[in-house]
Enzyme design. Structure first.
Site, PDB file in Angstrom:
ATOM      1  CG  HIS A   1      -2.068   0.928   1.125  1.00 51.93           C
ATOM      2  ND1 HIS A   1      -1.970   2.274   1.350  1.00 51.93           N
ATOM      3  CD2 HIS A   1      -3.338   0.696   0.740  1.00 51.93           C
ATOM      4  CE1 HIS A   1      -3.147   2.832   1.140  1.00 51.93           C
ATOM      5  NE2 HIS A   1      -4.002   1.898   0.763  1.00 51.93           N
TER       6      HIS A   1
ATOM      7  CG  ASP B   1      -8.376  -4.109  -3.046  1.00 52.39           C
ATOM      8  OD1 ASP B   1      -7.571  -3.187  -3.247  1.00 52.39           O
ATOM      9  OD2 ASP B   1      -9.602  -3.957  -3.072  1.00 52.39           O
TER      10      ASP B   1
HETATM   11  C1  SDX Z   1      -6.120   0.246  -3.018  1.00 53.69           C
HETATM   12  O1  SDX Z   1      -4.254   4.688  -1.949  1.00 53.69           O
HETATM   13  C2  SDX Z   1      -5.252   4.077  -1.386  1.00 53.69           C
HETATM   14  O2  SDX Z   1      -5.700   4.453  -0.319  1.00 53.69           O
HETATM   15  C3  SDX Z   1      -5.838   2.922  -2.180  1.00 53.69           C
HETATM   16  C4  SDX Z   1      -6.867   2.072  -1.462  1.00 53.69           C
HETATM   17  C5  SDX Z   1      -8.146   2.856  -1.194  1.00 53.69           C
HETATM   18  O3  SDX Z   1      -8.862   2.505  -0.252  1.00 53.69           O
HETATM   19  O4  SDX Z   1      -8.468   3.765  -2.011  1.00 53.69           O
HETATM   20  O5  SDX Z   1      -6.355   1.623  -0.229  1.00 53.69           O
HETATM   21  C6  SDX Z   1      -7.281   0.862  -2.299  1.00 53.69           C
HETATM   22  O6  SDX Z   1      -5.867   0.594  -4.136  1.00 53.69           O
HETATM   23  C7  SDX Z   1      -5.276  -0.775  -2.297  1.00 53.69           C
HETATM   24  C8  SDX Z   1      -4.049  -1.274  -3.167  1.00 53.69           C
HETATM   25  C9  SDX Z   1      -4.537  -2.345  -4.140  1.00 53.69           C
HETATM   26  N1  SDX Z   1      -3.476  -2.731  -5.087  1.00 53.69           N
HETATM   27  C10 SDX Z   1      -2.850  -3.918  -5.024  1.00 53.69           C
HETATM   28  O7  SDX Z   1      -3.053  -4.765  -4.156  1.00 53.69           O
HETATM   29  C11 SDX Z   1      -1.871  -4.184  -6.167  1.00 53.69           C
HETATM   30  C12 SDX Z   1      -0.561  -4.761  -5.610  1.00 53.69           C
HETATM   31  N2  SDX Z   1       0.099  -3.733  -4.823  1.00 53.69           N
HETATM   32  C13 SDX Z   1       1.028  -2.902  -5.520  1.00 53.69           C
HETATM   33  O8  SDX Z   1       1.089  -2.851  -6.873  1.00 53.69           O
HETATM   34  C14 SDX Z   1       1.579  -1.731  -4.726  1.00 53.69           C
HETATM   35  O9  SDX Z   1       1.850  -2.172  -3.460  1.00 53.69           O
HETATM   36  C15 SDX Z   1       0.727  -0.483  -4.658  1.00 53.69           C
HETATM   37  C16 SDX Z   1       0.307  -0.034  -6.015  1.00 53.69           C
HETATM   38  C17 SDX Z   1      -0.483  -0.716  -3.826  1.00 53.69           C
HETATM   39  C18 SDX Z   1       1.565   0.604  -3.991  1.00 53.69           C
HETATM   40  O10 SDX Z   1       2.574   0.907  -4.854  1.00 53.69           O
HETATM   41  P1  SDX Z   1       3.731   1.992  -4.476  1.00 53.69           P
HETATM   42  O11 SDX Z   1       3.405   2.683  -3.205  1.00 53.69           O
HETATM   43  O12 SDX Z   1       3.959   2.821  -5.701  1.00 53.69           O
HETATM   44  O13 SDX Z   1       4.961   1.096  -4.146  1.00 53.69           O
HETATM   45  P2  SDX Z   1       5.937   0.498  -5.226  1.00 53.69           P
HETATM   46  O14 SDX Z   1       5.157  -0.053  -6.367  1.00 53.69           O
HETATM   47  O15 SDX Z   1       6.990   1.512  -5.531  1.00 53.69           O
HETATM   48  O16 SDX Z   1       6.561  -0.733  -4.411  1.00 53.69           O
HETATM   49  C19 SDX Z   1       7.648  -0.520  -3.507  1.00 53.69           C
HETATM   50  C20 SDX Z   1       8.456  -1.819  -3.577  1.00 53.69           C
HETATM   51  C21 SDX Z   1       8.881  -2.168  -4.998  1.00 53.69           C
HETATM   52  O17 SDX Z   1      10.049  -2.967  -4.919  1.00 53.69           O
HETATM   53  P3  SDX Z   1      11.518  -2.217  -5.032  1.00 53.69           P
HETATM   54  O18 SDX Z   1      11.460  -1.309  -6.243  1.00 53.69           O
HETATM   55  O19 SDX Z   1      11.674  -1.444  -3.730  1.00 53.69           O
HETATM   56  O20 SDX Z   1      12.507  -3.334  -5.176  1.00 53.69           O
HETATM   57  O21 SDX Z   1       7.619  -2.912  -3.142  1.00 53.69           O
HETATM   58  C22 SDX Z   1       7.452  -3.808  -4.224  1.00 53.69           C
HETATM   59  C23 SDX Z   1       7.782  -3.068  -5.492  1.00 53.69           C
HETATM   60  O22 SDX Z   1       8.219  -3.967  -6.494  1.00 53.69           O
HETATM   61  N3  SDX Z   1       6.031  -4.209  -4.195  1.00 53.69           N
HETATM   62  C24 SDX Z   1       5.577  -5.440  -4.403  1.00 53.69           C
HETATM   63  C25 SDX Z   1       4.191  -5.362  -4.226  1.00 53.69           C
HETATM   64  N4  SDX Z   1       3.841  -4.099  -3.921  1.00 53.69           N
HETATM   65  C26 SDX Z   1       4.984  -3.394  -3.896  1.00 53.69           C
HETATM   66  N5  SDX Z   1       6.209  -6.591  -4.726  1.00 53.69           N
HETATM   67  C27 SDX Z   1       5.421  -7.693  -4.871  1.00 53.69           C
HETATM   68  N6  SDX Z   1       4.077  -7.700  -4.716  1.00 53.69           N
HETATM   69  C28 SDX Z   1       3.429  -6.552  -4.394  1.00 53.69           C
HETATM   70  N7  SDX Z   1       2.104  -6.537  -4.230  1.00 53.69           N
END
Ligand code: SDX
Length: 428
Positions: free
Chosen positions: A307, A364
């Protein structure tokens, strides 16, 4: 003496005020930064940028705290109705019984949709994703209420549009599902509460009585409350910026529905179930899929994990996980995907990759399992998220419009070609 931030640029010192919120959050107010320094800030994804001051929702990502208008989400999920929470978010206080009765009756009066809109559904293919149908239908509502095109027309007109949206979104959502099944549409029943009415329109058939299980209604009420608002997330920021152009509220909410559709945002609940089904069909080897999620060369992500703000447990996920066990037990459902989800969570939370990145289950991760237990088809999961988030979008839009905020228009730093002359096509 109020706190300030000092920035030195080209040997000159600049000072900017620090603002502090009621929960002691702090921000540097850079409203005058470009005017005084000629510089702007850059912050891809707005990870460090506050877009507004807001009195609606407070969340603390480090502590896993979520409050709507000061009330802890745990108390609201346990004790309130979704319509009560919608009133709280939109109008700022918990309603008295008279206010709630009036609000409920006004919503009930508007649950029908103009009969001409039924023809729109017939044009969609059966495989149409309901989020695409819903976003279009909500924007199309503006064509039936031309007086709504001016969002500032009058407080009464604004409130009528708010009531129409709250009332008609469930009807249009259920009809999108019925249309995909090529089943007859079910009309709303005025004697039913919000959640019971939605389940009736989704699953009742004209040929037989349909009793909505109170366990299902209670679970849906809790899920909608947990999704009702979440401060400046992607779709809410979309609503605020689209609304800031003075576009009508139907078009603004339609934009929010489109932003929510993305699998990184509200579309994640559908993606989680598809992921769990893939793991289940692949033999349930959770360790293999956790390795894939960690592999930078593998596009697979653990959907429902991570998140932008929560670097601790998402408090909603904690409540939904418990509700999962309760609902499946009461409905006597044994869903193998729940066992896989729990194993996936356990393995991930013990793994350094996820721990070091503070990746926890989000709202989710478990919600889809409850929706499945309620009989909601997977492609309708993000529609359920939109149903829950509607009051939050409306509340945030109302705060922005009534706060007289300017049109949202971020700056940029240009990195393209510098000035050059046009070249005739025969000389290129
Ligand atoms: C919602 O913002 C809100 O409030 C949203 C929400 C709401 O109520 O409105 O809470 C609802 O959208 C919840 C999130 C749902 N999405 C997912 O579950 C999709 C999977 N999660 C991700 O794609 C990710 O965690 C996000 C999109 C939720 C957050 O992305 P960020 O903050 O941009 O973080 P990032 O993508 O830069 O990740 C940081 C690191 C990365 O690795 P490094 O570059 O540091 O090596 O964490 C890793 C990412 O690769 N990472 C994951 C991961 N999520 C982040 N690796 C594997 N699996 C994951 N799910």
């Amino acid at each position: 003496m109020s706190e300030t931030a000092k920035i030195e640029l080209n040997g000159k010192m600049y000072e900017f005020p620090v603002v502090e919120g009621t929960e002691n959050e702090k921000a540097i107010d850079i409203t005058k930064l470009r005017q005084e320094t000629g510089y702007i800030t850059i912050d891809s994804g707005y990870k460090n940028t506050g877009a507004t001051l807001s009195a609606i929702t407070f969340l603390d990502g480090e502590e896993g705290i979520l409050h709507y208008r000061g009330y802890p989400i745990e108390q609201l999920a346990e004790k309130a109705s979704f319509i009560e929470v919608a009133y709280l978010l939109i109008y700022g206080s918990l309603p008295t019984q008279a206010q709630l009765d009036d609000f409920t009756s006004n919503i009930t009066k508007h649950t029908l949709v103009h009969e001409d809109m039924k023809q729109f559904f017939e044009a969609y293919p059966a495989k149409a994703h309901p989020m695409g149908v819903l976003s279009s239908m909500i924007c199309s509502l503006s064509t039936f209420y031309p007086e709504s095109l001016d969002p500032n027309r009058s407080p009464e007109a604004k409130n009528l549009t708010i009531l129409r949206l709250l009332a008609k979104l469930p009807t249009l959502a259920a009809w999108a599902y019925k249309n995909s099944m090529r089943h007859p549409f079910m009309y709303p029943k005025n004697g039913y509460d919000y959640c019971k009415n939605f389940m009736h329109m989704m699953f009742a058939m004209p040929t037989e009585d349909y009793d909505v299980d109170p366990v299902v209604v209670d679970a849906l009420n809790k899920l909608l409350i947990l999704h009702a608002d979440h401060e400046q997330n992607c779709s809410t920021s979309t609503v605020r910026i689209v609304g800031s152009s003075q576009a009508n509220l139907y078009a603004t909410i339609s934009a929010g529905i489109s932003a929510l559709w993305g699998p990184l945002h509200g579309g994640a609940n559908q993606a989680v179930i598809e992921m769990l089904e893939k793991i289940h069909n692949d033999g349930g080897d959770v360790d293999k899929w956790v390795l894939k999620a960690k592999d930078k060369d593998d596009s697979f992500r653990l959907m429902g994990f991570g998140h932008r703000v929560y670097k601790n447990f998402d408090p909603r996920a904690t409540i939904i996980k418990k509700a999962c066990d309760d609902v499946l037990e009461k409905l006597q459902i044994n869903d193998p995907l729940l066992a896989i989800a729990k194993k996936l969570e356990k393995v991930a939370l013990e793994d350094e990759y996820f721990k070091s990145r503070s990746l926890y289950p989000n709202v989710d991760f478990y919600s889809g399992i409850i929706y499945r237990a309620l009989g909601i088809p997977t492609e309708m999961f993000t529609v359920m998220f939109a149903l829950g988030r509607l009051p939050g979008w409306i509340a945030q839009w109302k705060e922005m419009i009534e706060g007289g905020e300017p049109i949202g228009r971020p700056r940029q730093i240009y990195t393209g070609a510098t000035t050059r002359d046009y070249v005739e096509i025969n000389k290129r």
